[in-house]
Write a protein that holds these residues in place. Structure first.
Motif, PDB file in Angstrom:
ATOM      1  N   ALA A   1     -30.358 -70.696 -17.735  1.00  0.00           N
ATOM      2  CA  ALA A   1     -29.141 -71.509 -17.662  1.00  0.00           C
ATOM      3  C   ALA A   1     -28.613 -71.810 -19.066  1.00  0.00           C
ATOM      4  O   ALA A   1     -27.396 -71.816 -19.294  1.00  0.00           O
ATOM      5  N   TRP A   2     -29.519 -72.051 -20.019  1.00  0.00           N
ATOM      6  CA  TRP A   2     -29.098 -72.324 -21.395  1.00  0.00           C
ATOM      7  C   TRP A   2     -28.404 -71.114 -22.001  1.00  0.00           C
ATOM      8  O   TRP A   2     -27.291 -71.229 -22.537  1.00  0.00           O
ATOM      9  N   ILE A   3     -29.012 -69.931 -21.904  1.00  0.00           N
ATOM     10  CA  ILE A   3     -28.431 -68.766 -22.559  1.00  0.00           C
ATOM     11  C   ILE A   3     -27.175 -68.311 -21.840  1.00  0.00           C
ATOM     12  O   ILE A   3     -26.213 -67.846 -22.463  1.00  0.00           O
TER      13      ILE A   3
ATOM     14  N   LYS B   1     -24.474 -70.733 -22.949  1.00  0.00           N
ATOM     15  CA  LYS B   1     -24.162 -70.571 -24.364  1.00  0.00           C
ATOM     16  C   LYS B   1     -23.307 -69.335 -24.609  1.00  0.00           C
ATOM     17  O   LYS B   1     -22.323 -69.373 -25.356  1.00  0.00           O
ATOM     18  N   GLN B   2     -23.669 -68.221 -23.978  1.00  0.00           N
ATOM     19  CA  GLN B   2     -22.994 -66.954 -24.243  1.00  0.00           C
ATOM     20  C   GLN B   2     -21.951 -66.604 -23.190  1.00  0.00           C
ATOM     21  O   GLN B   2     -21.299 -65.562 -23.301  1.00  0.00           O
ATOM     22  N   GLN B   3     -21.797 -67.460 -22.166  1.00  0.00           N
ATOM     23  CA  GLN B   3     -20.875 -67.173 -21.067  1.00  0.00           C
ATOM     24  C   GLN B   3     -21.197 -65.814 -20.442  1.00  0.00           C
ATOM     25  O   GLN B   3     -20.346 -64.924 -20.319  1.00  0.00           O
ATOM     26  N   LEU B   4     -22.452 -65.657 -20.032  1.00  0.00           N
ATOM     27  CA  LEU B   4     -22.938 -64.376 -19.524  1.00  0.00           C
ATOM     28  C   LEU B   4     -22.610 -64.195 -18.045  1.00  0.00           C
ATOM     29  O   LEU B   4     -22.608 -65.145 -17.267  1.00  0.00           O
ATOM     30  N   THR B   5     -22.383 -62.953 -17.685  1.00  0.00           N
ATOM     31  CA  THR B   5     -22.279 -62.536 -16.298  1.00  0.00           C
ATOM     32  C   THR B   5     -23.495 -61.674 -15.996  1.00  0.00           C
ATOM     33  O   THR B   5     -23.807 -60.747 -16.755  1.00  0.00           O
ATOM     34  N   THR B   6     -24.195 -61.965 -14.893  1.00  0.00           N
ATOM     35  CA  THR B   6     -25.460 -61.304 -14.593  1.00  0.00           C
ATOM     36  C   THR B   6     -25.377 -60.556 -13.273  1.00  0.00           C
ATOM     37  O   THR B   6     -24.803 -61.058 -12.300  1.00  0.00           O
ATOM     38  N   TYR B   7     -25.987 -59.356 -13.256  1.00  0.00           N
ATOM     39  CA  TYR B   7     -26.067 -58.553 -12.042  1.00  0.00           C
ATOM     40  C   TYR B   7     -27.506 -58.119 -11.813  1.00  0.00           C
ATOM     41  O   TYR B   7     -28.260 -57.876 -12.756  1.00  0.00           O
TER      42      TYR B   7
END
Length: 388
Positions: A181-183, A186-192
């Motif tokens: 959740a932190w990373i 922080k980086q506004q990541l999209t995960t698949y």
């Protein structure tokens, strides 16, 4: 006369001063000072009630030999510009590490642009670090979708996959529950996730940022896969963004430094850029060896000389590995191999792949046989995909 400097744990008031100092020191706000506050050990240097230096410390395990080793991860260290040049950063590092060692840390890792400076303090880079960029059209021509299921978002199963794969390398963080959740924030990541919902075979995270002129810049942060078929599916999925992202950028350490994922990429005209590396330091020799994972089939005893912590003397040790357990004990027998503290960190992380490579790096040994035996103890490759 100036008041003596005190290094203390930051309370609310001192934390706010540290936050403001970091912004002034780095030239921009350092968001992690707020984001990591609930999880970090924050130490500041205070004189006359004013914070003049500070830094974050995280006590988080890192995998070495497949086992989690308690590590002091250091981040966001800064000294007021007007206070630089008086070795305050050295005192700050020592005090930050002292408290994390008291909490159980036996090694320490940091990322820094000041590689030469921290090398003098005992840290070393076990492996080079690169950022890769590949034209999206090249990937599109090289990989095609196979129909492997793709789902958006993180799940417990996907995080377990990452943790399982991370054990196969030396250096990855055993990510705490709060880490994703932190990373992501922080980086506004999209995960698949790739593969079956209950047993995924791939995890991919990336950030997209609008380019200055047109389109998007796509930067991969996490790329974890169990097999070549999943790698191909993930590459093809990234290539499907070619209409918006002309290139796929792999952030420093998003891909391993050795050919596990890169052995075919030379066909696709990749470009690479060297970045400042991750640096490792051994804080407690005996505990670091005891807690590390070792090959089950080894049964060895190698006398080694290791540089003292102050760098002014050498101590004799016997390294024993048997049945997957390691032990380092002091002895009176002179070593067959001699390691400085920095060379010890590289060896511990598996950075020396051959005896010849170790000798080229300055490792002294009475015989190639003893050096080869020592090198064979660290079978996993070094890689730290987690940036902090």
């Amino acid at each position: 006369m100036l008041e003596a400097i005190r290094i203390v744990q930051a309370d609310d008031e001192l934390w706010q001063q540290y936050d403001a100092l970091a912004t002034r020191s780095y030239g921009h706000p350092v968001g992690d000072i707020t984001r990591l506050r609930p999880h970090a050990d924050i130490r500041v240097a205070v004189r006359d009630g004013r914070v003049i230096a500070g830094g974050l410390g995280l006590l988080v395990p890192q995998f070495f030999g497949g086992a989690p080793v308690p590590s002091a991860l250091l981040s966001a260290g800064c000294v007021a510009p007007e206070e630089r040049g008086a070795r305050l950063s050295v005192d700050m590092l020592a005090e930050r590490l002292r408290h994390l060692r008291d909490q159980g840390a036996v090694i320490s890792t940091l990322w820094t642009t000041s590689g030469g400076y921290v090398r003098r303090l005992g840290w070393e880079a076990p492996v080079p670090v690169f950022a890769w960029s590949i034209a999206a059209d090249d990937l599109k021509r090289a990989f095609t979708r196979s129909g492997l299921p793709i789902e958006h978002g993180r799940t417990t199963e996907a995080d377990e996959l990452q943790r399982h794969l991370a054990r196969q390398w030396n250096g990855p963080v055993q990510r705490p529950d709060w880490w994703p959740a932190w990373i992501d924030g922080k980086q506004q990541l999209t995960t698949y996730r790739f593969g079956p919902a209950q047993s995924p075979t791939g995890l991919l995270s990336f950030a997209m940022k609008r380019s200055e002129r047109h389109g998007m810049q796509l930067t991969v942060h996490d790329f974890w896969a169990t097999d070549a078929d999943t790698v191909g599916e993930m590459m093809a999925f990234l290539a499907s963004h070619h209409t918006r992202a002309p290139a796929i950028h792999f952030r420093r350490s998003a891909l391993p430094p050795y050919p596990a994922l890169l052995h075919n990429l030379h066909r696709y005209r990749p470009t690479t850029e060297a970045w400042h590396p991750w640096m490792l330091r051994i804080l407690d020799l005996e505990e670091a060896v005891r807690l590390r994972g070792w090959p089950d089939d080894l049964d060895i005893a190698v006398p080694v000389d290791i540089e003292g912590e102050a760098g002014e003397s050498w101590d004799h040790y016997l390294l024993e590995v048997k049945g997957g357990a390691g032990q380092l004990t002091k002895t009176h027998t002179a070593g067959e191999v001699r390691l400085t503290r920095r060379q010890l960190a590289v060896w511990y992380a598996g950075g020396y792949r051959t005896a010849a490579a170790a000798r080229l790096a300055g490792v002294a040994a009475k015989s190639d046989t003893a050096l080869s035996i020592l090198i064979r103890t660290t079978e996993n490759e070094p890689w730290l995909p987690d940036h902090f």
